[in-house]
Each structure stands twice: as structure tokens, then as C-alpha cells.
Design a protein around this motif. Structure first.
Motif, mmCIF file in Angstrom:
data_model
loop_
_atom_site.group_PDB
_atom_site.id
_atom_site.type_symbol
_atom_site.label_atom_id
_atom_site.label_comp_id
_atom_site.label_asym_id
_atom_site.label_seq_id
_atom_site.Cartn_x
_atom_site.Cartn_y
_atom_site.Cartn_z
ATOM 1 N N PRO A 162 0.767 9.453 -12.642
ATOM 2 C CA PRO A 162 1.584 8.591 -11.769
ATOM 3 C C PRO A 162 0.958 7.212 -11.511
ATOM 4 C CG PRO A 162 0.942 10.648 -10.643
ATOM 5 C CD PRO A 162 0.525 10.778 -12.066
ATOM 6 N N ALA A 163 -0.362 7.148 -11.387
ATOM 7 C CA ALA A 163 -0.980 5.843 -11.115
ATOM 8 C C ALA A 163 -0.782 4.892 -12.301
ATOM 9 C CB ALA A 163 -2.469 6.015 -10.815
ATOM 10 N N SER A 164 -0.891 5.426 -13.519
ATOM 11 C CA SER A 164 -0.658 4.588 -14.707
ATOM 12 C C SER A 164 0.799 4.150 -14.762
ATOM 13 C CB SER A 164 -0.976 5.351 -15.993
ATOM 14 O OG SER A 164 -2.223 5.969 -15.901
ATOM 15 N N ALA A 165 1.683 5.091 -14.445
ATOM 16 C CA ALA A 165 3.110 4.779 -14.461
ATOM 17 C C ALA A 165 3.418 3.664 -13.459
ATOM 18 C CB ALA A 165 3.928 6.026 -14.136
ATOM 19 N N LYS A 166 2.810 3.771 -12.288
ATOM 20 C CA LYS A 166 3.015 2.735 -11.262
ATOM 21 C C LYS A 166 2.519 1.385 -11.787
ATOM 22 C CE LYS A 166 3.686 0.674 -7.357
ATOM 23 N NZ LYS A 166 5.075 0.334 -6.953
ATOM 24 N N SER A 167 1.368 1.394 -12.460
ATOM 25 C CA SER A 167 0.804 0.119 -12.927
ATOM 26 C C SER A 167 1.657 -0.499 -14.039
ATOM 27 C CB SER A 167 -0.648 0.311 -13.394
ATOM 28 O OG SER A 167 -0.658 1.035 -14.605
ATOM 29 N N LEU A 168 2.423 0.312 -14.747
ATOM 30 C CA LEU A 168 3.339 -0.238 -15.764
ATOM 31 C C LEU A 168 4.707 -0.576 -15.157
ATOM 32 C CD1 LEU A 168 2.747 2.002 -18.930
ATOM 33 C CD2 LEU A 168 1.440 0.051 -18.099
ATOM 34 N N GLN A 169 4.826 -0.462 -13.857
ATOM 35 C CA GLN A 169 6.062 -0.788 -13.115
ATOM 36 C C GLN A 169 7.241 0.086 -13.529
ATOM 37 O OE1 GLN A 169 4.760 -4.426 -14.371
ATOM 38 N NE2 GLN A 169 4.816 -5.393 -12.365
ATOM 39 N N LEU A 170 6.937 1.377 -13.714
ATOM 40 C CA LEU A 170 7.999 2.313 -14.035
ATOM 41 C C LEU A 170 9.047 2.391 -12.930
ATOM 42 C CD1 LEU A 170 8.599 4.332 -16.415
ATOM 43 C CD2 LEU A 170 6.303 3.458 -16.520
ATOM 44 N N ASP A 171 8.665 2.072 -11.694
ATOM 45 C CA ASP A 171 9.691 2.145 -10.639
ATOM 46 C C ASP A 171 10.757 1.071 -10.813
ATOM 47 O OD1 ASP A 171 7.537 0.538 -9.892
ATOM 48 O OD2 ASP A 171 7.173 1.584 -7.986
ATOM 49 N N ALA A 172 10.334 -0.124 -11.250
ATOM 50 C CA ALA A 172 11.334 -1.175 -11.516
ATOM 51 C C ALA A 172 12.215 -0.780 -12.698
ATOM 52 C CB ALA A 172 10.641 -2.507 -11.794
ATOM 53 N N VAL A 173 11.601 -0.116 -13.682
ATOM 54 C CA VAL A 173 12.354 0.348 -14.852
ATOM 55 C C VAL A 173 13.395 1.381 -14.428
ATOM 56 C CG1 VAL A 173 12.164 1.661 -17.012
ATOM 57 C CG2 VAL A 173 10.446 -0.075 -16.445
ATOM 58 N N MET A 174 12.935 2.364 -13.618
ATOM 59 C CA MET A 174 13.838 3.427 -13.190
ATOM 60 C C MET A 174 14.977 2.890 -12.324
ATOM 61 S SD MET A 174 10.886 6.280 -12.505
ATOM 62 C CE MET A 174 11.842 7.204 -11.316
ATOM 63 N N ALA A 175 14.672 1.903 -11.476
ATOM 64 C CA ALA A 175 15.716 1.316 -10.624
ATOM 65 C C ALA A 175 16.778 0.637 -11.496
ATOM 66 C CB ALA A 175 15.102 0.315 -9.646
ATOM 67 N N PHE A 176 16.324 -0.036 -12.548
ATOM 68 C CA PHE A 176 17.274 -0.694 -13.460
ATOM 69 C C PHE A 176 18.106 0.351 -14.223
ATOM 70 C CE2 PHE A 176 17.790 -1.920 -18.019
ATOM 71 C CZ PHE A 176 18.888 -2.747 -17.855
ATOM 72 N N LEU A 177 17.438 1.404 -14.710
ATOM 73 C CA LEU A 177 18.162 2.435 -15.473
ATOM 74 C C LEU A 177 19.190 3.139 -14.595
ATOM 75 C CD1 LEU A 177 15.217 3.935 -17.563
ATOM 76 C CD2 LEU A 177 17.037 2.397 -18.354
ATOM 77 N N SER A 178 18.797 3.426 -13.355
ATOM 78 C CA SER A 178 19.715 4.084 -12.439
ATOM 79 C C SER A 178 20.937 3.203 -12.171
ATOM 80 C CB SER A 178 18.974 4.403 -11.142
ATOM 81 O OG SER A 178 19.864 4.932 -10.199
ATOM 82 N N ALA A 179 20.695 1.903 -11.939
ATOM 83 C CA ALA A 179 21.811 0.984 -11.685
ATOM 84 C C ALA A 179 22.692 0.843 -12.926
ATOM 85 C CB ALA A 179 21.283 -0.381 -11.240
ATOM 86 N N SER A 180 22.078 0.864 -14.104
ATOM 87 C CA SER A 180 22.854 0.763 -15.353
ATOM 88 C C SER A 180 23.766 1.970 -15.515
ATOM 89 C CB SER A 180 21.919 0.683 -16.569
ATOM 90 O OG SER A 180 21.105 -0.449 -16.486
ATOM 91 N N GLU A 181 23.209 3.148 -15.227
ATOM 92 C CA GLU A 181 23.987 4.385 -15.323
ATOM 93 C C GLU A 181 25.171 4.340 -14.352
ATOM 94 O OE1 GLU A 181 21.579 7.955 -14.940
ATOM 95 O OE2 GLU A 181 23.299 9.072 -14.177
ATOM 96 N N HIS A 182 24.861 3.950 -13.123
ATOM 97 C CA HIS A 182 25.886 3.867 -12.080
ATOM 98 C C HIS A 182 26.985 2.890 -12.502
ATOM 99 C CE1 HIS A 182 26.893 2.680 -7.659
ATOM 100 N NE2 HIS A 182 27.736 3.579 -8.110
ATOM 101 N N TYR A 183 26.568 1.729 -12.998
ATOM 102 C CA TYR A 183 27.511 0.677 -13.392
ATOM 103 C C TYR A 183 28.414 1.147 -14.530
ATOM 104 C CZ TYR A 183 29.182 -4.010 -14.567
ATOM 105 O OH TYR A 183 29.967 -5.100 -14.798
ATOM 106 N N SER A 184 27.813 1.805 -15.513
ATOM 107 C CA SER A 184 28.606 2.216 -16.675
ATOM 108 C C SER A 184 29.579 3.333 -16.324
ATOM 109 C CB SER A 184 27.689 2.667 -17.809
ATOM 110 O OG SER A 184 27.095 3.900 -17.469
ATOM 111 N N LYS A 185 29.223 4.139 -15.323
ATOM 112 C CA LYS A 185 30.108 5.240 -14.936
ATOM 113 C C LYS A 185 31.220 4.792 -13.992
ATOM 114 C CE LYS A 185 27.074 9.272 -15.429
ATOM 115 N NZ LYS A 185 26.118 10.125 -14.698
ATOM 116 N N ALA A 186 31.028 3.622 -13.366
ATOM 117 C CA ALA A 186 32.012 3.142 -12.388
ATOM 118 C C ALA A 186 33.307 2.759 -13.095
ATOM 119 C CB ALA A 186 31.455 1.941 -11.631
ATOM 120 N N ARG A 187 34.413 2.860 -12.383
ATOM 121 C CA ARG A 187 35.681 2.409 -12.945
ATOM 122 C C ARG A 187 35.616 0.899 -13.109
ATOM 123 N NH1 ARG A 187 39.728 6.365 -11.071
ATOM 124 N NH2 ARG A 187 41.311 4.757 -11.034
#
Ligand code: ZN
Length: 479
Positions: free
Chosen positions: A352-377
Motif C-alpha cells: 500500500p505505501a508504494s501504491a500511495k507513492s505512485l498516486q494510485l488513489d488519484a488513478v482510482m478516483a479517475f477510473l471510478s468517475a469514468s465508470e460512473h460517467y460511461s454508465k450514466a444515461r
């Protein structure tokens, strides 16, 4: 296994030792998919971050575009189209983008170019396996395939090596052909030895001449599954491939209904191992054999991702819900360190510490928003676009943004609507990253397993590749 079964440190060492990718003679290319005037990219940044499946998709695009008016990549010096061969995968050459390189496409009247290598580079993309063209059982297999078709009363005019001639006089000779409901069905065996250009050429020819073309393989061929075109082919058909074996021959003749084995690539999760691939094997009839290729591909990708999702839920359901919640709400990854670790330990992911240092949280936030956006009407998308745009702005401004830009491109290919939602600022920033001369690190490959279990819709792109072991297919030596 060299994919995700390593931590970031050892992986880095491994990458830097990769001599084959630094020995490429073409080190910069014009990428015509980018806005005019901003198309110069390093070969390193285009190829090295690609997964096996990502490379297969790009090679397919390059091959089908290189003889059109808009080839995807052209030479910086002569402007001629480039092709994208790859070295045969081996213990020292990875099967992913690092094993690929650009070279000038072969065009007879092409102008001289100082970047054109004169026979020095071994073009493995087009190598035929000398002496194995007609394997010992190749002819026997054609006879067996024809016999299976003849035993099914729905097929007529079953022929071996019958010439199919187009109106312009060009022709191809499929190994076996037959007629079903007035439509000619053509079959080619032993595709492992064919370059991707030949595969595409035959697909195009038969489509243009109203034939349904079926590629199939046999047990002997399967040992070459990791090779070049064969790998491209099954990855660009949703991980599905037909095979002929003793069981399909017996079933066809016994039930008077033509059947083949269908091999389907599926992900496998086993504790302490990186996620890897296996073959699922099923006898299928003409409903699957004659399915529209685009539909068959889409179903294959869907089946792969559904299997990944189910297995991940079974193994880490509660942890995945926590991680997805953090991604949805754009929270700090450290809040779910324990959950991240439990999954990453199990699938050989990053700490997890390495993942944090690679900014995986920003990546996951973008992926989640992309998924949400694509599923929206579509009518609701304008309302949620700002969230997607803000998260992408954060990701593209992050310290590690350069190394995540290949992922953003993959998301755009998966969800074209997400690409259409780019702000002019997002688009300009992404272009700056994609055309950067700096070395791109394969953060995407390091985290392919973790990102795929959290977002299974990325699974096929990030994880699909030929299994290490061939499926259990039997074909009798004497036939
Ligand atoms: Zn050139």
C-alpha cells in the motif's frame, strides 16, 4: 511469470535490463491519432508501457491502417507508414510492448530513408516456420474436418482446397469449405504459422466475397500460442479460438452435427500468485462457429471480465467494496491500507505505501468517475462531467502523471464518451504527456492485477495473454 508477480523495485531492475527495447532503430514516431503538429512521440513511451493485450490491439490497428490514407504511425523522416512487428517471446524477451519495435512497412515504390534498415533487422512478424508449413498431420486434419462436415446433413458441397475466386480474378484456397443455407463457409487450419497481415488479408477477402471464414487450430499448433500473430489473433477475438480434436471429431460424427472445441481465455486467481490465464474448453455447434465475429469478440471479452469479477468478489468481496468506496469518494488510499494489502499480498500486487507513492488513489478516483460517467444515461452526463474532468485534471497534474497517461488512453478506448468529455485543458495536458521525451515507466503493468480486480472492465486489456500451458486437447497421431 514476469507480469505482476514482482514488486516495484525488482520490476524496475528488470525493465532497465531490457536491452531489446533500447536497441530499437526507430526511436521516435509520428502518431497520427494526436492533434496535428503535436504528434511526435518516443517509441519508448508508445510501446514499453503496453500490456500483451494492449500490444495486440495496437498491432491490429497498425496493420489495418497502414495501407489506408491514414496510417496510425509514420516515419519522422520520410513520412511513410510504419509497421509494428515484435520479437518472439522468450525467457529474455517479454511478450508485452517491450518486445515490439517499429519498422518501415514494405512498400515497393517507397522512397529511400536513412531510418529504413537494410535487412539488418530480423522481421519476425513475417517469418514462416520453415519446414513446418504442412505439419505431419495437416493433411489428415483437413480430411478429418471435411469428414465432420460431411456427416452433418445441413452442410453440402464439402471441398478440400477448393479455389474461391473473386470477381476481379483474385482467389484464395481455404483448407476446407462447405455450403450452409446457401452461404459458403471457409476453414483454415494451422494458423499459428501465419503473419497477422496474412490473417487480415484472408479475413478481408472472404468477407468481401460473402464467405464466413473460420480459423481453427489443432493440438500441435497450440504449443505456439504465445507466438506473434497467433497471440494477436486470439486476443483480438476476445480470447476465443476454435480447435479440432478427437472429442470434436467424435461428437460431430456421432451426433451428425458439426462441432468444434472452443477455447476461451479465462483469468485465474490463486493465492500468492499473480493473476494468470487458463483455457476453458467447450464443444460448440454452428450457433457459435458461425457467430458474427464482432459479437463473438464482445462476448468473449465480457465473459473474461465477468469471470474476473466473480472470482474477485468471492475472494475479496468486503475489501473490494471498501476500495471502491474510497475510489468513488476520492479519498486517501491510506484509509484502506489493510484492505489493499490483503488483496495485493494474495495476487502479488504492490504494497500500500508504494501504491500511495505512485498516486494510485488519484488513478482510482479517475477510473471510478469514468465508470460512473460511461454508465450514466447520456442526458445525465452533462451534470456529472465536471467531477470526471476535475479528477482527470488531478491525475494529469500528479507527479506520476507521465506514467499513468497510457492508462488514460486505454480508458478512452474502452469508453469513447469519456474521451469526448475532455476539457480543452485536459486534452492539451494529455497531449503534452503523450509527446513527452521522458521515459515512461510501466506503472500500468505493475498494477494491472490490482486495477483489474477493482475495475474488472479493464481486465481483458490489462491481463489477457496466452496461458503458459496449452489446454488438454487430444488428437490421435494416426488418422
Ligand atoms: Zn522513413
Amino acid at each position: 511469470m514476469t507480469n505482476t508477480n514482482i514488486n516495484a523495485t525488482t520490476n524496475n531492475t528488470h525493465i532497465h535490463n531490457a536491452g531489446y527495447s533500447s536497441s530499437r532503430s526507430i526511436t521516435q514516431v509520428i502518431d497520427t491519432s494526436l492533434p496535428a503538429g503535436k504528434q511526435l512521440r518516443t517509441t519508448q513511451s508508445v510501446l514499453d508501457p503496453l500490456t500483451v493485450s494492449g500490444l495486440a490491439i495496437l498491432r491490429d490497428e497498425v496493420t489495418s491502417s497502414k495501407e489506408t490514407a491514414a496510417p496510425r504511425f509514420v516515419c519522422i523522416e520520410c513520412g511513410e507508414p510504419l509497421s509494428l512487428p515484435k520479437h518472439p517471446a522468450s525467457a529474455t524477451v517479454p511478450a508485452d510492448g517491450r518486445g515490439a519495435y517499429f519498422k518501415h512497412a514494405f512498400i515497393e515504390s517507397a522512397p529511400a530513408c536513412s531510418l529504413r534498415t537494410k535487412g539488418g533487422v530480423h522481421d519476425v512478424g513475417a517469418v514462416q516456420f520453415a519446414g513446418q508449413q504442412e505439419g505431419i498431420n495437416h493433411h489428415a486434419l483437413k480430411l478429418a474436418l471435411a469428414a465432420c462436415l460431411r456427416s452433418d446433413p445441413r452442410f453440402s458441397d464439402v471441398q478440400i482446397e477448393k479455389r474461391i475466386t473473386a470477381e476481379d480474378g483474385t482467389y484464395r484456397v481455404p483448407d476446407v469449405s462447405a455450403v450452409l443455407d446457401g452461404k459458403r463457409i471457409t476453414f483454415d487450419l494451422q494458423l499459428a504459422t501465419l503473419p497477422i497481415s496474412t490473417i487480415q488479408d484472408r479475413n478481408d477477402f472472404y468477407r468481401a466475397n460473402a464467405c464466413h471464414h473460420v480459423w481453427l487450430t489443432d493440438a500441435a499448433d497450440l504449443s505456439r500460442l504465445s507466438r506473434q500473430a497467433f497471440c494477436d489473433l486470439h486476443l483480438t477475438t476476445g480470447g476465443r479460438i476454435f480447435a479440432i480434436d478427437d472429442a470434436s471429431i467424435a461428437a460431430s460424427k456421432g451426433q451428425y452435427q458439426f462441432q468444434l472445441q472452443e477455447l476461451q481465455l479465462l483469468p485465474r486467481l490463486a493465492s500468492q500468485l499473480a493473476i494468470h490465464n487458463t483455457w476453458d474448453k467447450n464443444l460448440v455447434g454452428i450457433d457459435v462457429i458461425l457467430m458474427d465475429p464482432q459479437r463473438r469478440k464482445a462476448e468473449g471479452v465480457q465473459r473474461y471480465q465477468q469471470a474476473l469479477s466473480n472470482k474477485a468478489e468471492d475472494a475479496f468481496g468486503p475489501e473490494l467494496r471498501m476500495l471502491r468506496d474510497v475510489a468513488t469518494k476520492n479519498l486517501d488510499l491510506r484509509l484502506v491500507s489493510a484492505e489493499w494489502r490483503r488483496i495485493s499480498n494474495s495476487i502479488s500486487g504492490m504494497e500500500p505505501a508504494s501504491a500511495k507513492s505512485l498516486q494510485l488513489d488519484a488513478v482510482m478516483a479517475f477510473l471510478s468517475a469514468s465508470e460512473h460517467y460511461s454508465k450514466a444515461r447520456p442526458e445525465n452526463r452533462a451534470m456529472i462531467a465536471p467531477k470526471l474532468q476535475r479528477r482527470l485534471t488531478t491525475l494529469l497534474g500528479a507527479q506520476s502523471a507521465l506514467h499513468w497517461s497510457p492508462l488514460v488512453v486505454q480508458v478512452h478506448q474502452t469508453f469513447p464518451c469519456v474521451q469526448q468529455a475532455l476539457t480543452p485543458g485536459n486534452a492539451a495536458r494529455l497531449n503534452t504527456l503523450l509527446t513527452s521525451p521522458d521515459k515512461v515507466k510501466p506503472y500500468l503493468r505493475y498494477n494491472a492485477g490490482m486495477l483489474s480486480v477493482i475495475f474488472p472492465w479493464l481486465g481483458f486489456r490489462l491481463l489477457a495473454k496466452p496461458p503458459k500451458f496449452a489446454p488438454n486437447l487430444r488428437i490421435s497421431a494416426r488418422r
